[in-house]
Design an enzyme around this catalytic site. Structure first.
Site, PDB file in Angstrom:
ATOM      1  N   ARG A   5      34.700  60.685   4.078  1.00  0.00           N
ATOM      2  CA  ARG A   5      34.543  59.793   4.977  1.00  0.00           C
ATOM      3  C   ARG A   5      33.923  58.636   4.631  1.00  0.00           C
ATOM      4  O   ARG A   5      34.522  57.647   4.838  1.00  0.00           O
ATOM      5  CB  ARG A   5      33.513  60.371   6.355  1.00  0.00           C
ATOM      6  CG  ARG A   5      33.137  59.346   7.346  1.00  0.00           C
ATOM      7  CD  ARG A   5      32.772  59.808   8.660  1.00  0.00           C
ATOM      8  NE  ARG A   5      32.093  61.041   8.526  1.00  0.00           N
ATOM      9  CZ  ARG A   5      30.814  61.150   8.107  1.00  0.00           C
ATOM     10  NH1 ARG A   5      30.080  59.987   7.716  1.00  0.00           N
ATOM     11  NH2 ARG A   5      29.994  62.519   8.070  1.00  0.00           N
ATOM     12  N   TYR A  59      48.949  42.632  22.155  1.00  0.00           N
ATOM     13  CA  TYR A  59      49.378  43.975  21.996  1.00  0.00           C
ATOM     14  C   TYR A  59      48.757  44.547  23.005  1.00  0.00           C
ATOM     15  O   TYR A  59      47.671  44.540  23.487  1.00  0.00           O
ATOM     16  CB  TYR A  59      49.021  44.537  20.648  1.00  0.00           C
ATOM     17  CG  TYR A  59      49.453  45.923  20.647  1.00  0.00           C
ATOM     18  CD1 TYR A  59      50.742  46.381  20.537  1.00  0.00           C
ATOM     19  CD2 TYR A  59      48.666  46.864  20.498  1.00  0.00           C
ATOM     20  CE1 TYR A  59      51.141  47.712  19.987  1.00  0.00           C
ATOM     21  CE2 TYR A  59      48.833  48.098  20.430  1.00  0.00           C
ATOM     22  CZ  TYR A  59      50.199  48.544  20.238  1.00  0.00           C
ATOM     23  OH  TYR A  59      50.603  49.942  20.026  1.00  0.00           O
ATOM     24  N   ASP A 117      44.685  39.095  14.269  1.00  0.00           N
ATOM     25  CA  ASP A 117      45.705  40.347  14.079  1.00  0.00           C
ATOM     26  C   ASP A 117      46.908  39.848  13.361  1.00  0.00           C
ATOM     27  O   ASP A 117      47.725  39.047  14.003  1.00  0.00           O
ATOM     28  CB  ASP A 117      45.962  40.918  15.386  1.00  0.00           C
ATOM     29  CG  ASP A 117      47.001  41.973  15.544  1.00  0.00           C
ATOM     30  OD1 ASP A 117      47.620  42.390  14.375  1.00  0.00           O
ATOM     31  OD2 ASP A 117      46.720  43.060  16.474  1.00  0.00           O
ATOM     32  N   LYS A 156      52.854  49.287  10.817  1.00  0.00           N
ATOM     33  CA  LYS A 156      54.036  48.400  10.857  1.00  0.00           C
ATOM     34  C   LYS A 156      54.556  48.085   9.756  1.00  0.00           C
ATOM     35  O   LYS A 156      55.100  48.745   8.965  1.00  0.00           O
ATOM     36  CB  LYS A 156      53.839  47.304  11.794  1.00  0.00           C
ATOM     37  CG  LYS A 156      53.117  47.507  12.967  1.00  0.00           C
ATOM     38  CD  LYS A 156      53.634  48.636  13.969  1.00  0.00           C
ATOM     39  CE  LYS A 156      52.929  49.092  15.218  1.00  0.00           C
ATOM     40  NZ  LYS A 156      52.006  48.347  16.035  1.00  0.00           N
TER      41      LYS A 156
HETATM   42  C1  LIG Z   1      50.839  48.386  16.624  1.00  0.00           C
HETATM   43  C2  LIG Z   1      50.021  47.080  16.891  1.00  0.00           C
HETATM   44  C3  LIG Z   1      48.615  47.326  17.046  1.00  0.00           C
HETATM   45  C4  LIG Z   1      48.000  48.757  17.002  1.00  0.00           C
HETATM   46  O1  LIG Z   1      48.268  49.485  16.015  1.00  0.00           O
HETATM   47  P1  LIG Z   1      48.023  50.852  15.736  1.00  0.00           P
HETATM   48  O2  LIG Z   1      48.538  51.299  14.396  1.00  0.00           O
HETATM   49  O3  LIG Z   1      49.295  51.653  16.604  1.00  0.00           O
HETATM   50  O4  LIG Z   1      46.977  51.690  16.436  1.00  0.00           O
HETATM   51  C5  LIG Z   1      47.766  46.382  17.197  1.00  0.00           C
HETATM   52  N1  LIG Z   1      48.324  45.105  17.050  1.00  0.00           N
HETATM   53  C6  LIG Z   1      49.683  44.795  17.002  1.00  0.00           C
HETATM   54  C7  LIG Z   1      50.038  43.414  17.032  1.00  0.00           C
HETATM   55  C8  LIG Z   1      50.552  45.985  16.726  1.00  0.00           C
HETATM   56  O5  LIG Z   1      51.606  45.679  16.774  1.00  0.00           O
END
Ligand SMILES: *Cc1c(COP(=O)(O)O)cnc(C)c1O
Length: 380
Positions: A47, A99, A171, A196
């Site tokens: 962890r 998001y 982000d 992604k």
């Molecule tokens: C998918 C996404 C998230 C969240 O990520 P997860 O891996 O699904 O928890 C946050 N911000 C954006 C822009 C996203 O496309």
């Protein structure tokens, strides 16, 4: 080192000393033997730290031009860790076109812990200043935004953050470090849903953070270990592998994105096309300034804004798979109002442009002509 080299070698300073394996091994272990209490080789419990995760965290820091990286069990777990830097009574100023899961985390979890959120349009980033109070501790920026593809000027947001001595987190999921490096533009924290583009193959759920500042990194490492939402070694291996082709994948995502956006722009049944590379995109100039390309995420609406017609289009697509998520090699299509943004109240989502006919495409790296042909038969 330039980006394309860093994507492959960044952070991986030593080849495995045991056998010289070129890829960091998957250290599928919870614990590490100690010669004497405390006598370990830098790892004591997975962890706290794991060598495979460590390799990925160094690679993430490298491509973002940061000094410290962290990998979490999902993008939302990474955002959750950032929010845990705050205390009850603190305020956050956030992008309003956000998001859906981030919005839900902020409003359904952290508001209950006494953190206040102001969701604002940030296309005019100087305006953020008007919302800052002495309680503001964090500015949360998503750019390009999901799904409206608004572009927020990170440098201007950073100037506001610096002026008031608050943290700026970006982000960077849609752009990736290949197209945009927020730390270089003055952000303190860059966050990714590595689920992604970084993973890139639709087979891992993961989140990452990267920062420059050591003190901030230490706080986040403390939270990562104390809350425990870490990424597992197998997943870290997969994202490391994904990173090695990030630059070539993103090049193709950009090319195909351009071809699809231009096709849709000229289609008589299409009302609006949201892709920052189009000259008529309202934030095209900012995008050109802070991004090295415009990516493969495109949203569009149809004339008449008909809910059923939009559903029919996404159902008729063959190469584009109807699915949530984005950023993989395969093309996906989604209907935000009924899928990714269903957790945002209708009135709220429509204020930011998520109307009934909005369709979001994650344009993959297939042949661009095939993708256009698929859209042509589906839209009619
Ligand atoms: C998918 C996404 C998230 C969240 O990520 P997860 O891996 O699904 O928890 C946050 N911000 C954006 C822009 C996203 O496309």
């Amino acid at each position: 080192m330039k980006f394309n080299t860093k994507a492959i070698h960044g952070g991986l300073k030593e080849i495995d000393p045991a056998y010289g394996s070129v890829m960091p091994p998957i250290y599928q272990t919870t614990t590490y033997s100690q010669s004497t209490p405390g006598g370990h080789k830098g790892f004591e419990y997975s962890r706290s730290a794991n060598p495979t995760r460590d390799a990925l965290e160094r690679a993430i820091a490298s491509i973002e031009n940061g000094n410290h990286g962290m990998a979490f069990g999902s993008g939302l777990a990474a955002i959750d860790a950032v929010l845990k830097l705050l205390k009850s009574g603190d305020e956050v100023i956030s992008t309003n076109d956000l998001y859906g899961g981030t919005y839900r985390l902020f409003t359904s979890i952290f508001e209950d812990f006494g953190i206040k959120f102001k969701f604002i349009g940030m296309e005019n980033a100087e305006k953020i200043d008007e919302y800052v109070t002495d309680k503001t501790k964090l500015i949360w920026v998503e750019t390009p935004t999901n799904p409206m593809m608004n572009i927020i000027d990170i440098k201007k947001a950073a100037a506001v953050a610096k002026k008031h001595n608050v943290l700026l987190a970006v982000d960077n999921t849609f752009a990736t470090a290949y197209l945009q490096r927020p730390l270089d533009l003055g952000a303190d924290i860059v966050m990714h849903s590595a689920t992604k583009y970084l993973g890139g193959h639709s087979d891992v759920v993961m989140g990452t953070l990267a920062v420059k500042d050591k003190e901030l990194a230490d706080k986040l490492y403390f939270i990562q270990n104390a809350s425990g939402a870490i990424a597992g070694p197998q997943d870290c291996f997969l994202v490391l592998r994904g990173l090695k082709t990030l630059h070539v994948r993103m090049q193709r995502h950009c090319e195909n994105g351009k071809q699809v956006a231009e096709y849709l722009s000229n289609h008589p049944k299409i009302e609006n096309v949201y892709w920052p590379g189009l000259k008529n995109h309202p934030n095209h100039d900012i995008a050109k300034k802070q991004m090295d390309g415009f990516g493969g995420m495109i949203s569009f609406t149809t004339k008449g804004n008909n809910y059923e017609e939009a559903i029919k289009i996404v159902e008729n697509l063959n190469i584009f798979t109807l699915a949530e998520s984005l950023g993989g090699v395969e093309s996906l299509a989604g209907h935000p109002a009924s899928m990714t943004h269903a957790s945002i109240p209708k009135a709220e989502r429509e204020k930011t442009g998520v109307v009934d006919s909005l369709i979001r495409l994650s344009v993959g790296i297939e042949d661009g002509d095939d993708l256009v042909a698929d859209l042509k038969q589906a839209i009619g």
